[in-house]
Motif scaffolding. Structure first.
Motif, short mmCIF file in Angstrom:
data_model
loop_
_atom_site.label_atom_id
_atom_site.label_comp_id
_atom_site.label_asym_id
_atom_site.label_seq_id
_atom_site.Cartn_x
_atom_site.Cartn_y
_atom_site.Cartn_z
N PHE A 55 0.85 -1.19 0.00
CA PHE A 55 0.00 0.00 0.00
C PHE A 55 0.89 1.24 0.00
N LYS A 56 0.62 2.14 -0.93
CA LYS A 56 1.41 3.36 -1.06
C LYS A 56 0.47 4.55 -1.28
N GLY A 57 1.05 5.76 -1.18
CA GLY A 57 0.30 6.97 -1.45
C GLY A 57 0.33 7.93 -0.29
N TYR A 58 -0.12 9.15 -0.55
CA TYR A 58 -0.12 10.19 0.47
C TYR A 58 -0.99 9.79 1.66
N ASP A 59 -2.23 9.34 1.39
CA ASP A 59 -3.12 8.96 2.48
C ASP A 59 -2.54 7.81 3.30
N GLY A 257 6.63 19.33 9.98
CA GLY A 257 6.96 19.34 8.56
C GLY A 257 6.68 18.05 7.81
N THR A 258 6.13 17.05 8.50
CA THR A 258 5.87 15.77 7.84
C THR A 258 4.85 15.91 6.73
N LEU A 259 3.79 16.69 6.96
CA LEU A 259 2.76 16.86 5.93
C LEU A 259 3.35 17.49 4.66
N VAL A 260 4.18 18.48 4.83
CA VAL A 260 4.80 19.12 3.66
C VAL A 260 5.69 18.13 2.92
N GLU A 261 6.46 17.35 3.66
CA GLU A 261 7.35 16.37 3.03
C GLU A 261 6.55 15.35 2.21
N LEU A 262 5.46 14.85 2.78
CA LEU A 262 4.64 13.88 2.06
C LEU A 262 3.96 14.52 0.86
N SER A 263 3.53 15.77 1.01
CA SER A 263 2.91 16.47 -0.11
C SER A 263 3.90 16.66 -1.25
N GLN A 264 5.12 17.04 -0.92
CA GLN A 264 6.15 17.21 -1.96
C GLN A 264 6.46 15.88 -2.63
N TYR A 266 4.53 13.08 -2.93
CA TYR A 266 3.46 12.46 -3.72
C TYR A 266 2.76 13.41 -4.68
N PHE A 267 2.70 14.71 -4.32
CA PHE A 267 1.96 15.65 -5.16
C PHE A 267 2.88 16.53 -6.01
N GLY A 268 4.15 16.55 -5.66
CA GLY A 268 5.08 17.41 -6.39
C GLY A 268 4.97 18.87 -6.04
N GLY A 269 4.36 19.17 -4.89
CA GLY A 269 4.21 20.56 -4.45
C GLY A 269 3.62 20.61 -3.07
N ASP A 270 3.48 21.83 -2.54
CA ASP A 270 2.96 22.02 -1.19
C ASP A 270 1.45 22.27 -1.25
N TYR A 271 0.67 21.25 -0.89
CA TYR A 271 -0.78 21.36 -0.86
C TYR A 271 -1.31 21.27 0.56
N VAL A 272 -0.47 21.62 1.55
CA VAL A 272 -0.88 21.46 2.94
C VAL A 272 -0.63 22.69 3.82
N SER A 273 0.30 23.54 3.44
CA SER A 273 0.65 24.67 4.32
C SER A 273 -0.52 25.63 4.54
#
Length: 276
Positions: A55-59, A257-264, A266-273
């Motif tokens: 199982f992989k992915g941001y979630d 900063g874990t959310l930002v790291e995971l966003s970068q 899996y999403f290729g950008g910051d979608y959490v800040s």
């Protein structure tokens, strides 16, 4: 003879139940923790997918980070069809739904939501060189959706609100028809567009090498909840306890900063800040 048979059957049943109970207690004692089952369709990259049977992915990675080192809980993931996730939560088979879930009124009346875990925009994927930036642009065009999804509801509501315009032609796909297959139907000319979130749409088109156009939807949909993603729980005492635990951990992971790291990742950008 009949009474003896019934007594014997009762003893066998009692023994079976006793052994089953002992087995359950042994499983719990082995870890000393409560097992939390997280349901996903494993077909909504980059939020949730399978890679080499893992199982992989941001979630997925966010759930793992939330429960990492917990003295109370341990998690396991299961794959099920999208439209079976919430029915499984209803039945108590799953304790958390993790599948790029957005907010809608019907869900809010039945389920508990975590604090938001990412923020994306709606996007429209269409043929190469064809760009749609508004729902009005979709009048007379065809698409495929999963019944009950936010995206289906957005299009259905537009049709209801615009009886004077040519309706958007909505085809309802099976819950096992993944986003990749539906996007392939754009390339083959079977449908004109797919309405989905910008993160997933851009990721999939790039990852799979589709020669298609992804345009952010300029319309405002859903007010303050527009584009937000959540984990969902049953509206029960257990659900409330999990919701509280998850939200506390989300605050910690936002701050460290874990959310930002995971966003970068899996999403290729910051979608959490920007999350509150």
């Amino acid at each position: 003879m009949k009474n003896r048979f019934l007594v014997a059957l009762g003893l066998v049943s009692a023994a079976f139940l006793f052994l089953a109970a002992c087995s359950t207690k042994s499983d719990e004692a082995a870890s000393g923790k409560k097992v939390i089952t997280v349901a996903t369709d494993s077909d909504t990259a980059p939020f949730t997918f399978k890679k080499d049977n893992d199982f992989k992915g941001y979630d997925i990675d966010l759930i793992n980070a939330i429960f990492d080192d917990s003295d109370t809980y341990e998690v396991k993931f299961v794959t099920t069809a999208f439209d079976s996730i919430l029915t499984g939560v209803d039945a108590g088979r799953y304790q958390i739904a993790a599948n790029d879930f957005n907010y809608n009124k019907e869900r809010s009346e039945k389920y508990l939501f975590s604090d938001p875990i990412s923020k994306s925009n709606y996007a429209i994927t269409s043929a190469k060189g064809v760009s749609y930036s508004s729902l009005d642009d979709l009048s007379g065009k065809s698409t495929e959706v999963i019944s009950g999804s936010n995206y289906a509801q957005v299009l259905e509501e537009w049709n209801k609100a615009n009886p004077d315009k040519e309706e958007i032609k909505i085809n309802y796909a099976s819950s096992t028809t993944g986003l990749t297959t539906r996007i392939q139907h754009i390339e083959s000319g079977k449908i004109d567009f797919i309405l989905y979130d910008a993160i997933s749409s851009s990721y999939l088109v790039k990852d799979q090498g589709f020669d298609l156009t992804v345009s952010n939807l300029e319309d405002t949909i859903g007010g303050e909840t527009d584009g937000l993603e959540y984990f969902l729980f049953a509206d029960s005492q257990e659900g409330k306890e999990l919701q509280e635990f998850v939200n506390e951990r989300l605050k910690d992971l936002h701050e460290d900063g874990t959310l930002v790291e995971l966003s970068q990742e899996y999403f290729g950008g910051d979608y959490v800040s920007s999350l509150k």
